[in-house]
Design an enzyme around this catalytic site. Structure first.
Site, PDB file in Angstrom:
ATOM      1  N   ASP A  50       0.859  -1.442  -0.114  1.00 16.47           N
ATOM      2  CA  ASP A  50      -0.057  -0.037   0.167  1.00 16.47           C
ATOM      3  C   ASP A  50       0.938   1.264   0.098  1.00 16.47           C
ATOM      4  O   ASP A  50       0.305   2.345  -0.163  1.00 16.47           O
ATOM      5  CB  ASP A  50      -0.961  -0.164   1.212  1.00 16.47           C
ATOM      6  N   HIS A  67       6.359  -7.973  -1.125  1.00 13.79           N
ATOM      7  CA  HIS A  67       5.316  -8.527  -2.051  1.00 13.79           C
ATOM      8  C   HIS A  67       4.970  -7.347  -3.140  1.00 13.79           C
ATOM      9  O   HIS A  67       3.813  -7.323  -3.839  1.00 13.79           O
ATOM     10  CB  HIS A  67       3.864  -8.673  -1.238  1.00 13.79           C
ATOM     11  N   CYS A 106       1.189  -2.725 -22.671  1.00 14.14           N
ATOM     12  CA  CYS A 106       2.503  -2.142 -22.512  1.00 14.14           C
ATOM     13  C   CYS A 106       2.839  -1.268 -23.955  1.00 14.14           C
ATOM     14  O   CYS A 106       2.583  -1.827 -24.897  1.00 14.14           O
ATOM     15  CB  CYS A 106       3.534  -3.572 -22.510  1.00 14.14           C
TER      16      CYS A 106
HETATM   17  P1  OAD Z   1      -3.160 -10.990   7.557  1.00 11.84           P
HETATM   18  O1  OAD Z   1      -4.511 -10.557   7.114  1.00 11.84           O
HETATM   19  O2  OAD Z   1      -3.149 -12.362   7.445  1.00 11.84           O
HETATM   20  O3  OAD Z   1      -2.841 -10.608   9.121  1.00 11.84           O
HETATM   21  C1  OAD Z   1      -3.088  -9.279   9.647  1.00 11.84           C
HETATM   22  C2  OAD Z   1      -2.873  -9.530  10.893  1.00 11.84           C
HETATM   23  O4  OAD Z   1      -2.906  -8.154  11.599  1.00 11.84           O
HETATM   24  C3  OAD Z   1      -3.663 -10.224  12.046  1.00 11.84           C
HETATM   25  O5  OAD Z   1      -2.646 -11.255  12.679  1.00 11.84           O
HETATM   26  C4  OAD Z   1      -4.123  -9.385  12.807  1.00 11.84           C
HETATM   27  O6  OAD Z   1      -4.521  -9.713  14.207  1.00 11.84           O
HETATM   28  C5  OAD Z   1      -3.522  -8.244  12.908  1.00 11.84           C
HETATM   29  N1  OAD Z   1      -4.135  -6.719  13.320  1.00 11.84           N
HETATM   30  C6  OAD Z   1      -5.297  -6.465  12.965  1.00 11.84           C
HETATM   31  N2  OAD Z   1      -5.464  -5.037  13.318  1.00 11.84           N
HETATM   32  C7  OAD Z   1      -4.535  -4.874  13.606  1.00 11.84           C
HETATM   33  C8  OAD Z   1      -3.922  -3.550  14.391  1.00 11.84           C
HETATM   34  N3  OAD Z   1      -4.700  -2.463  14.568  1.00 11.84           N
HETATM   35  N4  OAD Z   1      -2.419  -3.538  14.732  1.00 11.84           N
HETATM   36  C9  OAD Z   1      -1.773  -4.439  14.517  1.00 11.84           C
HETATM   37  N5  OAD Z   1      -2.069  -5.687  14.062  1.00 11.84           N
HETATM   38  C10 OAD Z   1      -3.364  -5.893  13.901  1.00 11.84           C
HETATM   39  O7  OAD Z   1      -2.119  -9.957   6.822  1.00 11.84           O
HETATM   40  P2  OAD Z   1      -0.528 -10.404   6.576  1.00 11.84           P
HETATM   41  O8  OAD Z   1       0.135 -11.152   7.813  1.00 11.84           O
HETATM   42  O9  OAD Z   1       0.110  -9.123   6.131  1.00 11.84           O
HETATM   43  O10 OAD Z   1       0.343 -11.754   0.366  1.00 11.84           O
HETATM   44  O11 OAD Z   1      -0.712 -11.383   5.129  1.00 11.84           O
HETATM   45  C11 OAD Z   1       0.455 -11.688   4.758  1.00 11.84           C
HETATM   46  C12 OAD Z   1       0.377 -11.762   3.282  1.00 11.84           C
HETATM   47  O12 OAD Z   1      -0.957 -12.640   2.887  1.00 11.84           O
HETATM   48  C13 OAD Z   1       0.074 -10.701   2.455  1.00 11.84           C
HETATM   49  O13 OAD Z   1       1.187  -9.799   2.465  1.00 11.84           O
HETATM   50  C14 OAD Z   1      -0.562 -10.885   1.212  1.00 11.84           C
HETATM   51  C15 OAD Z   1      -1.586 -12.077   1.770  1.00 11.84           C
HETATM   52  O14 OAD Z   1      -1.997 -13.147   1.289  1.00 11.84           O
HETATM   53  C16 OAD Z   1       0.231 -11.961  -0.912  1.00 11.84           C
HETATM   54  O15 OAD Z   1      -0.687 -11.245  -1.435  1.00 11.84           O
HETATM   55  C17 OAD Z   1       1.263 -12.388  -1.559  1.00 11.84           C
END
Ligand code: OAD
Length: 259
Positions: free
Chosen positions: A115, A130, A158
């Site tokens: 983002d 990513h 393109c």
């Molecule tokens: P997830 O959606 O899997 O996890 C988000 C995490 O943020 C969860 O553990 C929530 O508990 C936590 N969370 C929610 N609100 C929050 C806040 N206010 N402060 C802190 N934490 C909070 O997202 P990612 O771990 O980023 O990949 O997912 C990893 C990857 O999976 C992404 O980059 C994407 C996705 O598929 C690709 O697109 C390749």
């Protein structure tokens, strides 16, 4: 060794975390979708997650793009429009402040997010594992371009070879950009404290960085309102939203020495 410390009270854990961070010569940070939640970006796996209504395999895999590029572009064009309406939150700003204090040579910010909100908050060296929603590239040749503001057609072509353009993001089953991954591994290997913020720690290879830090006995400080698979192994888990926890953590650091 930095064994997991079970501290129920957030204020006490914050003080302990600030001590660890303040004493770390080098810092590394891994962020996930949660750090942007308070900016109004939906997380992937929470209620109302981003993939809701759109099967991941249709909008975030190379096969999905081959099958129906217009569907994939509609999905990403919606996300690009939404991006124009969001701003970094205090969590992003606190991380930019850490980079300023440690300087880029001793601080690394690795993100799974696409983002651009870390950069919008002032972080200047961001390792985007990513990719980025604001970049487009050719699905065939080397064409690559930053285009944060532009409204793109449903099937952008393109200008160099005429093939379909695609978002410069990493889809499932694709490799991470090798140079960025190497820099992330170097940062985790060299750091003396690793902050893991707002990630479910479920998606590899990114989550492997956390395991790497644990194996290297680097203190791992997790910031997440919920428990995750790494909560037990982390040295400290600060259970709260990063937009609140991170500014408090920065405020607890000792004042900067004047030159
Ligand atoms: P997830 O959606 O899997 O996890 C988000 C995490 O943020 C969860 O553990 C929530 O508990 C936590 N969370 C929610 N609100 C929050 C806040 N206010 N402060 C802190 N934490 C909070 O997202 P990612 O771990 O980023 O990949 O997912 C990893 C990857 O999976 C992404 O980059 C994407 C996705 O598929 C690709 O697109 C390749």
């Amino acid at each position: 060794m930095h064994p997991h410390v079970e501290i129920e009270d957030l204020e006490t854990s914050l003080e302990r975390a600030a001590e660890i961070v303040a004493g770390a010569e080098r810092l590394a940070v891994l962020t996930g979708a949660g750090v942007s939640a308070e900016s109004g970006m939906r997380t992937f796996r929470g209620a109302g997650g981003l993939w809701e209504g759109e099967p991941v395999q249709e909008v975030a895999t190379p096969q999905g793009f081959q099958r129906d590029p217009a569907r994939v572009w509609r999905f990403y064009n919606n996300r690009r429009s939404h991006l124009k309406t969001v701003l970094p939150n205090p969590g992003h700003h606190a991380l930019a402040e850490l980079e300023r204090r440690w300087t880029s040579s001793r601080f690394a910010l690795v993100t799974q997010n696409i983002d651009g909100l870390h950069q919008a908050a002032g972080s200047s060296h961001v390792l985007e594992l990513h990719g980025s929603l604001t970049r487009i590239r050719c699905s065939r040749c080397d064409y690559l371009r930053e285009c944060p503001e532009e409204d793109l057609p449903e099937l952008p072509q393109c200008p160099s070879c005429g093939r379909l353009l695609r978002p410069d993001v990493v889809w499932f089953e694709e490799m991470l950009p090798g140079n960025i991954w190497e820099l992330a591994v170097e940062a985790v290997t060299a750091c003396r404290a690793f902050l893991v913020i707002g990630t479910s720690a479920l998606v590899y290879p990114a989550a492997g960085l956390i395991e790497m830090a644990i194996r290297l006995h680097v203190p791992v400080i997790e910031v997440n309102p919920d428990r995750t698979p790494i909560s037990n192994a982390a040295t400290l888990s600060l259970h709260g939203p990063s937009g609140e926890v991170l500014p408090k953590l920065v405020a607890l650091l000792p004042p900067e020495q004047s030159p």
